[in-house]
Design an enzyme around this catalytic site. Structure first.
Site, PDB file in Angstrom:
ATOM      1  CG  PHE A 207      -0.268   0.399   2.525  1.00  0.00           C
ATOM      2  CD1 PHE A 207       0.017   1.722   2.826  1.00  0.00           C
ATOM      3  CD2 PHE A 207       0.109  -0.571   3.455  1.00  0.00           C
ATOM      4  CE1 PHE A 207       0.642   2.080   4.024  1.00  0.00           C
ATOM      5  CE2 PHE A 207       0.744  -0.232   4.635  1.00  0.00           C
ATOM      6  CZ  PHE A 207       1.013   1.110   4.920  1.00  0.00           C
TER       7      PHE A 207
ATOM      8  CB  SER B 256       4.625  -7.421   5.721  1.00  0.00           C
ATOM      9  OG  SER B 256       3.718  -8.429   5.312  1.00  0.00           O
TER      10      SER B 256
ATOM     11  CB  CYS C 248      10.422  -0.662   2.911  1.00  0.00           C
ATOM     12  SG  CYS C 248      11.187  -0.107   1.398  1.00  0.00           S
TER      13      CYS C 248
ATOM     14  CD  GLU D  71       8.098  -3.197   8.434  1.00  0.00           C
ATOM     15  OE1 GLU D  71       7.468  -4.237   8.190  1.00  0.00           O
ATOM     16  OE2 GLU D  71       8.596  -2.477   7.558  1.00  0.00           O
TER      17      GLU D  71
HETATM   18  P1  NAD Z   1       1.406  -6.687   3.055  1.00  0.00           P
HETATM   19  O1  NAD Z   1       2.443  -7.739   3.119  1.00  0.00           O
HETATM   20  O2  NAD Z   1       0.306  -6.702   4.043  1.00  0.00           O
HETATM   21  O3  NAD Z   1       0.689  -6.724   1.607  1.00  0.00           O
HETATM   22  C1  NAD Z   1       1.436  -6.703   0.417  1.00  0.00           C
HETATM   23  C2  NAD Z   1       0.621  -7.381  -0.679  1.00  0.00           C
HETATM   24  O4  NAD Z   1       0.395  -8.751  -0.324  1.00  0.00           O
HETATM   25  C3  NAD Z   1      -0.748  -6.767  -0.910  1.00  0.00           C
HETATM   26  O5  NAD Z   1      -1.014  -6.750  -2.296  1.00  0.00           O
HETATM   27  C4  NAD Z   1      -1.694  -7.717  -0.176  1.00  0.00           C
HETATM   28  O6  NAD Z   1      -2.979  -7.787  -0.773  1.00  0.00           O
HETATM   29  C5  NAD Z   1      -0.992  -9.051  -0.277  1.00  0.00           C
HETATM   30  N1  NAD Z   1      -1.208  -9.903   0.899  1.00  0.00           N
HETATM   31  C6  NAD Z   1      -1.417  -9.504   2.178  1.00  0.00           C
HETATM   32  N2  NAD Z   1      -1.534 -10.574   3.002  1.00  0.00           N
HETATM   33  C7  NAD Z   1      -1.399 -11.671   2.218  1.00  0.00           C
HETATM   34  C8  NAD Z   1      -1.413 -13.071   2.481  1.00  0.00           C
HETATM   35  N3  NAD Z   1      -1.608 -13.552   3.711  1.00  0.00           N
HETATM   36  N4  NAD Z   1      -1.231 -13.917   1.454  1.00  0.00           N
HETATM   37  C9  NAD Z   1      -1.041 -13.454   0.200  1.00  0.00           C
HETATM   38  N5  NAD Z   1      -1.015 -12.127  -0.105  1.00  0.00           N
HETATM   39  C10 NAD Z   1      -1.191 -11.242   0.882  1.00  0.00           C
HETATM   40  O7  NAD Z   1       2.170  -5.296   3.057  1.00  0.00           O
HETATM   41  P2  NAD Z   1       1.545  -3.828   3.137  1.00  0.00           P
HETATM   42  O8  NAD Z   1       0.999  -3.617   4.501  1.00  0.00           O
HETATM   43  O9  NAD Z   1       0.691  -3.569   1.964  1.00  0.00           O
HETATM   44  O10 NAD Z   1       2.872  -2.957   2.930  1.00  0.00           O
HETATM   45  C11 NAD Z   1       3.738  -2.618   3.983  1.00  0.00           C
HETATM   46  C12 NAD Z   1       4.888  -3.585   4.088  1.00  0.00           C
HETATM   47  O11 NAD Z   1       5.607  -3.633   2.862  1.00  0.00           O
HETATM   48  C13 NAD Z   1       5.907  -3.185   5.135  1.00  0.00           C
HETATM   49  O12 NAD Z   1       6.317  -4.329   5.827  1.00  0.00           O
HETATM   50  C14 NAD Z   1       7.050  -2.597   4.332  1.00  0.00           C
HETATM   51  O13 NAD Z   1       8.304  -2.650   4.964  1.00  0.00           O
HETATM   52  C15 NAD Z   1       6.998  -3.466   3.119  1.00  0.00           C
HETATM   53  N6  NAD Z   1       7.652  -2.841   1.969  1.00  0.00           N
HETATM   54  C16 NAD Z   1       8.873  -3.306   1.611  1.00  0.00           C
HETATM   55  C17 NAD Z   1       9.553  -2.722   0.563  1.00  0.00           C
HETATM   56  C18 NAD Z   1      10.909  -3.206   0.178  1.00  0.00           C
HETATM   57  O14 NAD Z   1      11.407  -2.739  -0.836  1.00  0.00           O
HETATM   58  N7  NAD Z   1      11.527  -4.105   0.901  1.00  0.00           N
HETATM   59  C19 NAD Z   1       8.971  -1.656  -0.137  1.00  0.00           C
HETATM   60  C20 NAD Z   1       7.709  -1.224   0.249  1.00  0.00           C
HETATM   61  C21 NAD Z   1       7.052  -1.825   1.310  1.00  0.00           C
END
Ligand code: NAD
Length: 483
Positions: free
Chosen positions: A153, A230, A285, A383
């Site tokens: 997001f 995440s 992130c 985190e």
């Molecule tokens: P999230 O992991 O909750 O969701 C990411 C994606 O995965 C979304 O499209 C979501 O619909 C999907 N998803 C969620 N739960 C799932 C599951 N159980 N099974 C399959 N798919 C699932 O992450 P978020 O809250 O949208 O974003 C924030 C996180 O992303 C933070 O932890 C941040 O550090 C990380 N992030 C990392 C980077 C990087 O480059 N390392 C960059 C941006 C964000």
């Protein structure tokens, strides 16, 4: 795909809005708490249609010469430039980052497209004449097929562009599953790409949650998966897709340390720390979440930092003069507030508490700074992904390096110093993939890779830069002999 009158967002399959979507879920404006759109969650059958459309398109797209494949990308870049203000406003409205921050994100997204336009040079192979008498050898890079992208997001405009401009320029076709919390920005960008003349089926977008993701991970026609989100979900994506024989890159969460040496320029360091820890409400992130003052710098540093925190203006993201907008959802705001509560309960000392004065209908929290945080505390280990900075004081650079290296995460870290030797030592010994020296956010530009380590990344080849070209292509080595 985005109906601007009713703001209904549905899947885009084979260049058309798919009317057979599943249940519609609300999308909120975090600054006001208002529902601004509904997004239809794709069923497994819909994901299957998207993958099949992408596969069908791949059979012709892969044979389009690369110089022709990048032409829609050039026009896409032009349209993104023209719609920069509109895209930034949409992004700020659905995500809650300030308008300035949103503008910067859209600019970074455009840079990804610019770099992908260089694909004719980027995907060249290697050759060597006469590897044995009368035998020549060369390598070529070929696309993989259908690639799936699953995005978070916090960068709804930029992170999808880490993926599909590169994948598509390499000759693949793509199915994007953006975050269901912020579907408007990625949907609008996909629409503009089609306005730029992208053939139907080359880029498809399905919305939804785990059900849509699982349908992609298990689909036999999906050859590679790019994920950003995440750490627990990244691990799941990596293991599930790899077990299906797919190529995977899965970028995870982070806990980033900012190390301040006694010789640092306090004023400039505080400027950078404020931006790192509280920019985008800490929902990056690469956000700094642990401040590590070395020796006697702690007192003057924290005095200057607290003065800046007190002056911060928290409010609606699109309002001019606001330093920090809301968190993305009420649930996420409550989760971050829960961490603050835990920090207090476990004995950390709050120098300011973001829960105070965080009223209104939006999902607001002010900046929180905890002093005397201990490595065993929850706020030091997990985190938080919000505007919470934990201060962990150390005596020496060695101690700081050891502290950073014990973290299970390895996304980014920064040292603030005016001493080249300390900086060099830090860069060399630190077990983190992206390192800053006197930087606010050491985010690599589009032509460099985004090189998280440890629990911040699962895979081999990273996002953007040359890694993206290698990830989205298979190498073939050809040896020739002519009689
Ligand atoms: P999230 O992991 O909750 O969701 C990411 C994606 O995965 C979304 O499209 C979501 O619909 C999907 N998803 C969620 N739960 C799932 C599951 N159980 N099974 C399959 N798919 C699932 O992450 P978020 O809250 O949208 O974003 C924030 C996180 O992303 C933070 O932890 C941040 O550090 C990380 N992030 C990392 C980077 C990087 O480059 N390392 C960059 C941006 C964000």
């Amino acid at each position: 795909m985005v109906n601007t009158e009713t703001m209904n967002v549905a899947s885009l399959i084979d260049g058309k809005v798919d009317a057979r979507s599943g249940a519609a879920q609300p999308v909120t404006n975090p600054s006001t708490g208002d529902v601004i759109a509904h997004v239809s969650y794709a069923t497994a059958a819909e994901v299957d249609r998207a993958v099949r459309a992408a596969h069908e398109a791949f059979l012709t797209w892969r044979d389009v010469p690369v110089v022709d494949r990048v032409q829609p990308l050039y026009r896409f870049k032009d349209l993104l430039d023209k719609h920069h203000a509109e895209l930034s406003h949409t992004l700020s409205t659905e995500n809650g980052k300030t308008l300035d921050d949103a503008k910067a994100e859209v600019r970074r997204a455009i840079q990804m497209v610019e770099v992908a336009c260089g694909m004719p040079s980027l995907m060249m192979g290697e050759s060597l004449e006469n590897v044995a008498r009368g035998i020549d050898c060369h390598t070529i890079r070929q696309p993989l097929g259908v690639v799936a992208g699953i995005t978070p997001f916090n960068f709804p405009s930029m992170v999808p562009m880490w993926m599909y401009p590169f994948a598509i320029a390499c000759g693949n076709t793509f199915v994007l599953k953006p975050s269901e919390k912020v579907p408007l920005s990625p949907a609008r960008a996909a629409e503009l790409f089609h306005d730029a003349g992208l053939p139907p089926g080359v880029l498809n977008v399905v919305h939804g949650d785990k059900a849509a993701v699982d349908a992609l991970l298990l689909h036999p026609l999906v050859k590679a998966v790019s994920f950003v989100g995440s750490t627990p979900v990244a691990k799941y994506i990596y293991s599930t897709a790899a077990a299906q024989g797919k190529r995977v890159q899965a970028l995870g969460g982070a806990k980033n340390h900012l190390v301040v040496m006694p010789d640092a320029n306090i004023e400039k360091s505080v400027e950078a720390i404020m931006s790192s820890a509280f920019g985008a409400a800490g929902e990056r992130c690469l956000a700094g979440s642990v401040l590590v003052p070395v020796g006697a710098v702690a007192e003057p540093l924290l005095t200057a930092l607290m003065a800046r925190c007190r002056g911060m203006k928290v409010g609606p993201a699109t309002e001019p003069g606001v330093d920090m907008g809301p968190l993305v959802t009420a649930a996420h705001r409550d989760r971050v507030a829960g961490y603050i509560e835990k920090g207090v309960a476990e004995g950390a000392k709050p120098l300011c508490d973001g829960r105070e004065g965080a009223g209104g209908d939006g999902f607001y929290l002010g900046p929180t700074v905890f002093d005397h945080v201990d490595p065993s505390m929850t706020i030091a280990r997990e985190e938080i992904f919000g505007p919470v900075l934990s201060v962990m004081r150390v005596k020496t650079l060695d101690e700081a390096i050891a502290l950073v290296n014990t973290s299970p995460f390895g996304n980014t870290t920064t040292i603030y110093t005016s001493d080249g030797k300390s900086a060099r030592e830090f860069c060399s010994r630190i077990e983190v993939g992206m390192v800053g020296v006197n930087m606010a956010v050491a985010a690599p530009m589009a032509f460099f890779p985004f090189t998280g380590w440890k629990a911040s990344f699962f895979g081999d080849l990273h996002a953007h830069g040359k890694d993206a070209v290698w990830f989205y292509t298979e190498q073939k080595t050809i040896m020739t002999r002519w009689f």
